[in-house]
Design a protein around this motif. Structure first.
Motif, PDB file in Angstrom:
ATOM      1  N   LYS A 166       0.819  -1.202   0.000  1.00 28.52           N
ATOM      2  CA  LYS A 166       0.000   0.000   0.000  1.00 28.52           C
ATOM      3  C   LYS A 166       0.857   1.259   0.000  1.00 28.52           C
TER       4      LYS A 166
ATOM      5  N   PRO B  44     -10.379  -1.192  -6.427  1.00 31.67           N
ATOM      6  CA  PRO B  44      -9.764  -0.195  -5.543  1.00 31.67           C
ATOM      7  C   PRO B  44      -8.366  -0.647  -5.136  1.00 31.67           C
TER       8      PRO B  44
ATOM      9  N   PRO C  67      -4.979  -0.060  -2.467  1.00 28.38           N
ATOM     10  CA  PRO C  67      -4.756   0.361  -1.078  1.00 28.38           C
ATOM     11  C   PRO C  67      -3.846   1.580  -0.939  1.00 28.38           C
TER      12      PRO C  67
ATOM     13  N   THR D 178      -8.169   4.633  -4.071  1.00 29.16           N
ATOM     14  CA  THR D 178      -9.230   3.791  -3.504  1.00 29.16           C
ATOM     15  C   THR D 178     -10.536   3.910  -4.281  1.00 29.16           C
TER      16      THR D 178
END
Length: 194
Positions: free
Chosen positions: A44, A74, A76, A65
């Motif tokens: 992420k 989506p 992260p 996202t």
């Protein structure tokens, strides 16, 4: 009024033209590749900054996202400045310099990207967070201006807008965020078609 809108935009067009001949495009390509690789590996992006840079961190998170230009799954990403309870609690108990570093320590994992934004490169809380990220095995990335100051020294990757003017640096950071989004969506659209 100091400048008309026409004069302001003509000035900005000249400034943008100078960026293409600087080191910025190569730096930005490297950052975009790193962001794509991070997300493709299932890691992420943790983005952070103060003031206008906080808003840009939230913009990046929202594009990841949600969606930028294409429908895709989506991805992260988290904007650390949006965590009001964490920010105020950490600032109260540990000091403002720690507001992002402690969140990196809580949420970051090796392979993640910590993306700091600071127009001057001298924001102590951004520098502390980048150092925390490197210590933990995250990619410490930076969008800054001028020489990037202490933040550039703490980063693995730095995109430095060759200017000392805050407003222009922020405009360039907005374009950099959009370029990263273009690259990420192109990579994930390809992967999802394959």
């Amino acid at each position: 009024m100091e400048l008309s809108a026409r004069e302001f935009l003509a000035d900005r067009a000249r400034r943008w033209e100078t960026l293409t001949g600087s080191g910025l495009p190569g730096q930005l390509d490297a950052l975009a590749r790193a962001a794509v690789a991070c997300l493709q590996a299932g890691a992420k992006i943790l983005a952070f900054g103060n003031g206008g840079s906080a808003a840009q961190a939230q913009h990046l998170s929202g594009e990841m996202t949600g969606r930028f230009l294409r429908d895709r799954r989506p991805l992260p990403a988290m904007a650390l400045p949006a965590e009001a309870s964490a920010l105020t609690g950490i600032a109260n108990d540990y000091g403002y310099e720690e507001i992002f570093a402690r969140q990196i320590e809580a949420h970051g994992r090796p392979g993640d990207m910590a993306l700091g934004l600071t127009t001057s490169g001298r924001s102590p809380n951004v520098v502390a967070a980048l150092r925390q990220a490197r210590e933990m095995g995250l990619t410490a990335a930076l969008l800054s201006g001028g020489d990037g100051g202490e933040a550039a020294e703490a980063a693995d990757l730095a995109v430095l807008v060759p200017s000392s003017e805050t407003d222009f640096i922020q405009e360039a950071h907005g374009a950099a965020i959009h370029y990263i989004c273009h690259c990420v969506e192109a990579a994930f659209a390809e992967g999802e078609r394959a």
